[in-house]
Design an enzyme around this catalytic site. Structure first.
Site, PDB file in Angstrom:
ATOM      1  N   GLY A  26       5.577   6.026  -2.049  1.00  0.00           N
ATOM      2  CA  GLY A  26       6.929   6.103  -2.598  1.00  0.00           C
ATOM      3  C   GLY A  26       7.896   5.754  -1.485  1.00  0.00           C
ATOM      4  O   GLY A  26       7.623   4.854  -0.694  1.00  0.00           O
ATOM      5  N   SER A  79       0.273   4.051   1.288  1.00  0.00           N
ATOM      6  CA  SER A  79       1.624   3.510   1.454  1.00  0.00           C
ATOM      7  C   SER A  79       2.487   4.435   2.328  1.00  0.00           C
ATOM      8  O   SER A  79       2.225   4.565   3.515  1.00  0.00           O
ATOM      9  CB  SER A  79       2.229   3.284   0.066  1.00  0.00           C
ATOM     10  N   ALA A  80       3.487   5.101   1.757  1.00  0.00           N
ATOM     11  CA  ALA A  80       4.327   6.010   2.549  1.00  0.00           C
ATOM     12  C   ALA A  80       3.499   7.122   3.186  1.00  0.00           C
ATOM     13  O   ALA A  80       3.787   7.574   4.295  1.00  0.00           O
ATOM     14  CB  ALA A  80       5.435   6.611   1.682  1.00  0.00           C
ATOM     15  N   HIS A 113       1.468  -2.586   2.968  1.00  0.00           N
ATOM     16  CA  HIS A 113       1.913  -3.688   2.092  1.00  0.00           C
ATOM     17  C   HIS A 113       2.285  -4.916   2.928  1.00  0.00           C
ATOM     18  O   HIS A 113       3.219  -5.649   2.561  1.00  0.00           O
ATOM     19  CB  HIS A 113       3.140  -3.307   1.250  1.00  0.00           C
ATOM     20  N   GLU A 166      -2.108  -5.460   1.223  1.00  0.00           N
ATOM     21  CA  GLU A 166      -2.522  -4.718   0.034  1.00  0.00           C
ATOM     22  C   GLU A 166      -4.011  -4.947  -0.185  1.00  0.00           C
ATOM     23  O   GLU A 166      -4.491  -6.072  -0.099  1.00  0.00           O
ATOM     24  CB  GLU A 166      -1.701  -5.171  -1.170  1.00  0.00           C
TER      25      GLU A 166
END
Length: 245
Positions: free
Chosen positions: A90, A123-124, A160, A196
């Site tokens: 997020g 991700s985060a 990413h 990714e």
């Protein structure tokens, strides 16, 4: 305790697949059979209830129970009792601020680095596992007290990671240029650009690139280098080596 164990995933959804679908086998082999329940940290998204439902559904399908930290009246105690931690993606600034607000930075560090419980991030959640969030792609929508993160590894990651599109007419900065700008500052750390579909598995002092897409490594003052899945990145884990790279 045991050695640190981290699974740092670039992204939670890969084109054409469902939530965590591309890495579910990695998750199962990472968590193994000893872990029964996973503590989920949904702080990076605004709707924590919906996020927890999505994560719970996935982990239950893999055979693990899931407790979301936002449902606990005492987040610190939830971390202290956890068997494994999964920090979802997020907005990285929102996530890090919530970790500070709930006094969880030191608690998570202790559980992972001293007690040896597995930590998974996507991700985060991968960004905050590193030294700082200086190399996130996210907008600073809130203001954490510091950009310093959990420091479970002694370098930074750019999840990413995107290669420049040679056909594009977009004249803005590429991801590579932005990382180079970070490295124009003194004493800046290596940055691992995880495409990714890529993830980094850390077991003690061993780090291995997994997944399908490879990664790009950026070192201050050096040309970036390209790396295939299976690459041994253990040298990034020893602080003393970083000064000499």
């Amino acid at each position: 305790g045991g050695p640190r164990r981290l699974l740092l995933v670039s992204n939670s959804t890969l084109h054409g697949g469902g939530y965590l679908g591309h890495c579910q086998q990695h998750i199962k082999s990472f968590l193994g059979e000893k872990v029964k329940r996973v503590l989920f940290v949904p702080y990076a998204l605004h709707d924590r209830d919906a996020y927890a439902r999505t994560a719970r559904e996935k982990f239950e399908s893999l055979g693990y129970g899931l407790d979301s930290i936002h449902e606990s009246c005492d987040p610190v105690e939830a971390v202290r009792k956890s068997e494994a931690i999964f920090v979802g993606g997020g907005n990285t600034f929102r996530l890090l601020k919530a970790l500070y607000d709930n006094s969880l930075i030191q608690e998570i560090r202790k559980r992972v680095l001293e007690d040896g419980i597995p930590y998974m991030g996507s991700s985060a959640g991968t960004n905050v596992a590193t030294v700082s969030i200086n190399t996130t792609n996210d907008m600073p929508i809130v203001y954490p007290p510091s950009l310093q993160a959990l420091g479970l590894v002694p370098f930074n990651i750019n999840p990413h990671y995107l290669d420049p599109d040679v056909k594009s007419t977009h004249m803005g900065e590429t991801r590579e240029e932005r990382i180079r700008q970070y490295h124009e500052e003194p004493n800046t750390l290596p940055v691992l650009g995880l495409r990714e579909g890529a993830m980094l598995l850390v077991e003690g002092d061993k780090a291995t690139l997994q997944g399908v897409t490879g990664a790009r490594l950026f070192l201050r003052g050096k040309k970036p280098t390209e790396h295939e899945p299976g690459t041994d990145f253990s040298f990034l884990l020893t602080d003393s080596n970083l000064q000499n790279l």
